[in-house]
Each structure stands twice: as structure tokens, then as C-alpha cells.
Design a protein around this motif. Structure first.
Motif, mmCIF file in Angstrom:
data_model
loop_
_atom_site.group_PDB
_atom_site.id
_atom_site.type_symbol
_atom_site.label_atom_id
_atom_site.label_comp_id
_atom_site.label_asym_id
_atom_site.label_seq_id
_atom_site.Cartn_x
_atom_site.Cartn_y
_atom_site.Cartn_z
ATOM 1 N N ILE A 83 28.293 0.912 -35.180
ATOM 2 C CA ILE A 83 29.614 1.411 -34.781
ATOM 3 C C ILE A 83 29.863 1.207 -33.288
ATOM 4 O O ILE A 83 30.988 0.887 -32.877
ATOM 5 N N ASP A 84 28.835 1.370 -32.473
ATOM 6 C CA ASP A 84 29.010 1.209 -31.025
ATOM 7 C C ASP A 84 29.431 -0.217 -30.678
ATOM 8 O O ASP A 84 30.363 -0.428 -29.878
ATOM 9 N N ALA A 127 37.644 5.780 -33.238
ATOM 10 C CA ALA A 127 37.422 7.063 -32.566
ATOM 11 C C ALA A 127 36.599 6.902 -31.302
ATOM 12 O O ALA A 127 36.691 7.723 -30.377
ATOM 13 N N LYS A 128 35.771 5.850 -31.232
ATOM 14 C CA LYS A 128 34.919 5.627 -30.063
ATOM 15 C C LYS A 128 35.608 4.822 -28.954
ATOM 16 O O LYS A 128 35.072 4.679 -27.860
ATOM 17 N N LEU A 180 37.890 11.769 -42.983
ATOM 18 C CA LEU A 180 37.091 11.371 -41.823
ATOM 19 C C LEU A 180 37.973 11.272 -40.580
ATOM 20 O O LEU A 180 37.584 11.740 -39.497
ATOM 21 N N ALA A 219 35.102 2.922 -43.533
ATOM 22 C CA ALA A 219 34.880 4.096 -42.675
ATOM 23 C C ALA A 219 34.344 3.694 -41.309
ATOM 24 O O ALA A 219 34.572 4.402 -40.313
ATOM 25 N N ASP A 220 33.649 2.552 -41.231
ATOM 26 C CA ASP A 220 33.136 2.094 -39.943
ATOM 27 C C ASP A 220 34.283 1.790 -38.981
ATOM 28 O O ASP A 220 34.153 1.979 -37.762
ATOM 29 N N LEU A 274 37.537 13.482 -37.145
ATOM 30 C CA LEU A 274 37.316 12.861 -35.839
ATOM 31 C C LEU A 274 38.488 13.077 -34.881
ATOM 32 O O LEU A 274 38.454 12.633 -33.737
ATOM 33 N N GLU A 278 35.487 5.161 -37.569
ATOM 34 C CA GLU A 278 34.557 5.676 -36.561
ATOM 35 C C GLU A 278 34.629 4.862 -35.273
ATOM 36 O O GLU A 278 34.527 5.410 -34.167
#
Length: 403
Positions: A345-346, A240-241, A265, A233-234, A269, A237
Motif C-alpha cells: 500500500i505504501d 487514504a495515505k 472501509l 480495497a488496496d 478511514l 487504503e
């Protein structure tokens, strides 16, 4: 990229394992490739594993005789089957008496592995033990207060030590994994032996002229069991960023209880069209996925090596790996890929962006470096090593036996 392995006399080898094909995970793949590789060298190889159907059976697969023991579905995991002690002990005892193997190479210490230790030792059969287990692999599937989980984890380490230290020889996939066992109370010598992969099988991918930079759109690939500790899932995410202008997409390969949550997810997103949860796929489709991707990502925090990462390296792909357990062993940060702090995640999104915005020349250099990293993980070296270990615990004089 084969080593010149020694021609040793054939041996009868029994490999007890708690997971085997059709299961798709690192331990199952290692056992499968080890067995097939040893058989190809002229050894008589037998595998004892849980039956995927629950019923005991015997079959021949890739030159290996596979003894599937009576098993039952484990309710705490979506795909695992487990064996019951009162069924496994007599089945394995009969198998040992019938085969009389020269050596037993167990892959675990649970039910099949537990009796592989005790029943082999009782018969005077040498035991080699390879550990693929970490308590963190099981914790996500047990619903209990943290204090109980911590106590259970300590007990799990105690049980692992007690069983494995009765073996004649202990191995793990990496030196970091060996250090982890030592930190958790092991006092017996432990040797790091890479799981290894067949580099020749990936040679055509490593020589492909199309550079990953030419992929349109750029793609990140994940291959593995879709369970909580893998943190696939990371990747969703992080995608998506990234800047939508990059158009980064993700291919997620594997089965498990996270398949539907990952799709949900991605929908939540707003990137469902860029996240492709492919489930279990054929070997041919897997090779195509490695060839198609721009880079590979493994965000797991519970890897004692990572066969999927080795395959990505052999496919001439940069890798982005969590800085956890043994994964740092497979990346030279900034050379053939990047490390990132687990669950950040960032930073993960930044690593994705860095690779997607590299020049073709820079990405090609990073891709080539992956081949340098994986070169020492050829399965032939792994087979050489285990054959020499078997000779040591059996007490063979290889030169006199081969004469």
C-alpha cells in the motif's frame, strides 16, 4: 485503427462459455466481443452459456444467437450461475447435433466447456480452446485449510491440463499466461492471442483536448469485478495515505461481494467523501468514467490480461498496475504508468502521488505513451488471428474456398 482482414467464407461457429452478458468480467466481455466481431464478418455465430435467470432460452444479440442453458445460482459467489452436468450434457449434445458447427471455440473447461470438449471431439468437430482460468480466481470463495486449498489448486491445474490438451489448438491472452500454463505442466503448443478491444470505440477519448492534469480533483479509476482477488480495497487504503491536499478521489466501477466492504472501509478511514463505489454502470457511463479519470489502477493478482486496463490505455490514460501475472505486459514502467509490488500500500500511494503531482506536460507524455502500448491490441487483429486458427483446424484452403 482497423487491420485489413482477409475475406474468408462464412463459417458456423459455436462459442461455449461459462460466463456471458449480463455478467461483467473479462472472460464474459471477451466472449461477447469475439462473438459479435465474428458475426459482423459474416459468420454464423452461436454462443452457449449459463442462463442468468436459470431457465433455458434462445435469443439474438448483436447478430449472435445466444443459447442460454439451464443453470443454478452458485452459493459460493455473489453473481455466478452454474450448470449441472446431468442437464448440460443433453442440452449441449442436442445443440451440437442441431447446429453441426464447423468449429467449436470453448472459453473454459468447467461444465459447459467440459462437455464442449468431449461431445465435439466425439462428433469429429475441431475444438479451439482459450483459457481465462486461474485457481487464484476461485480460492477466495472456498473456506478450507491451506493444505486442502493447495491440494485443490494442484488438482485444478491437472484437470485444466487434461481437458485443454485434448483441443486442436490452445490460446491464452498473453505470452505470460502461456508461460504460466507451461510452468504448470502443459506440453501442448500454446499461442498468445490478445483479447483485443475495439480501439475505434475509444478514439474520441484518446483525442480529447482536456488533459488528465486538468481534472479537478484528480481521480483514480478501477473497473472490474468487486471480488477478493481484485484487491480494490488496496486502492482505498492507498488514497487514504496520500496527502489530503492533493484531494485524490477514486471511482470504483463493478459489482460483487466487496461493494459494501469497500464503502465501510472508506468510512472507517475517514475518506468516504472521496471514494465513489459506483456499482455496475451503463456503457455510456463507463466511457464517461474513463474520460473523467486522471489515471487507472488495477491492483489484481490474478489477471491473465485485463480488458479494463486495455480500455484505459485506449482512453489515453496512464496506468498503475500490480507487478503480477500478465499485468506487467501492459505497462512500461515510468513511461505510460507504473508497476508496484502487489499488496504494498505504501508504494501504491507513492505511485498515486507521483502521477497527481506531475506537470501537465509530463502527464500528457505518459498519457500519449499509453496509446502506443495498446495499438497492437485492436480487436480486428484478434479476429484475424482466430479466423486463421479456425481455418487451420478445419483444414481450409482459404484461397480455394474464397475463389
Amino acid at each position: 485503427m482497423l487491420s485489413a482482414h482477409r475475406h474468408t467464407p462464412p463459417r458456423r461457429i459455436l462459442i461455449p462459455t461459462e460466463t456471458y452478458a449480463p455478467e461483467v468480467n473479462g472472460a464474459a466481455k471477451f466472449a461477447e466481443r469475439l462473438a459479435a466481431g465474428l458475426a459482423a464478418r459474416g459468420n454464423e455465430v452461436h454462443v452457449a452459456c449459463p442462463s442468468a435467470t436459470g431457465k433455458a432460452s434462445v435469443s439474438t444479440e448483436d447478430g449472435v444467437t445466444v443459447h442460454r442453458l439451464t443453470a443454478h445460482r452458485w452459493p459460493l459467489h455473489p453473481t455466478w450461475t452454474i450448470c449441472m452436468p446431468w442437464e448440460t450434457k443433453p442440452e449441449l449434445s442436442r445443440l451440437l447435433d442441431s447446429l453441426q458447427p464447423d468449429v467449436v471455440h470453448t472459453q473454459a473447461h468447467f461444465v459447459i466447456g467440459r462437455y464442449a470438449f468431449s461431445e465435439s471431439i466425439r462428433r469429429g468437430i475441431p475444438v479451439v480452446a482459450t483459457n481465462h482460468f486461474m485457481p487464484d480466481n476461485v480460492r477466495p470463495y472456498i473456506k478450507a485449510p491451506k493444505s486442502l486449498l493447495d491440494g485443490g489448486t494442484a488438482m485444478a491445474w491437472w484437470d485444466l491440463r487434461r481437458k485443454f490438451q485434448s483441443a486442436d489448438f490452445i490460446t491464452v491472452p498473453t505470452q505470460l499466461a502461456a508461460d504460466l500454463l507451461t510452468q504448470n505442466g502443459f506440453t501442448s503448443p500454446i499461442r498468445a492471442v490478445s483479447c483485443g478491444i475495439d480501439l475505434d470505440r475509444f478514439a474520441h477519448l484518446s483525442e480529447v483536448e482536456n488533459s488528465p492534469a486538468e481534472a479537478t480533483p484528480p481521480r483514480v479509476l478501477f473497473v472490474g469485478r468487486l471480488s477478493a482477488e481484485k484487491h480494490a480495497a488496496d486502492i482505498v487504503e492507498a488514497v487514504a495515505k496520500t496527502d489530503p491536499a492533493i484531494g485524490l478521489e477514486a471511482d470504483i466501477v463493478g459489482g460483487g461481494d466487496q461493494e459494501e466492504p469497500l464503502k465501510e472501509l472508506a468510512e472507517k478511514l475517514g475518506i468516504a467523501d472521496r471514494i465513489h463505489v459506483l456499482g455496475k454502470i451503463s456503457d455510456k457511463q463507463l466511457m464517461e468514467a474513463y474520460q473523467r479519470c486522471t489515471f487507472f489502477c488495477m491492483p489484481s493478482t490474478a489477471e491473465l490480461q485485463s480488458i479494463a486496463t486495455l480500455e484505459a490505455l485506449a482512453s489515453r490514460k496512464p496506468v498503475v498496475l500490480a507487478d503480477a501475472v500478465a499485468l506487467p505486459h501492459l505497462v512500461r514502467d515510468g513511461v505510460n504508468g507504473y508497476l508496484f509490488p502487489p499488496r504494498d500500500i505504501d508504494v501504491l500511494a507513492d505511485r498515486f502521488t507521483s502521477i497527481c503531482t506531475m506537470t501537465e506536460a509530463a502527464l500528457d507524455t505518459m498519457s500519449q505513451a499509453s496509446l502506443d502500448v495498446v495499438a497492437k491490441h485492436d480487436i480486428e487483429y484478434t479476429l484475424d488471428t482466430f479466423e486463421s486458427i479456425y481455418a487451420e483446424v478445419i483444414g481450409d484452403d482459404l484461397d480455394s474456398r474464397a475463389a
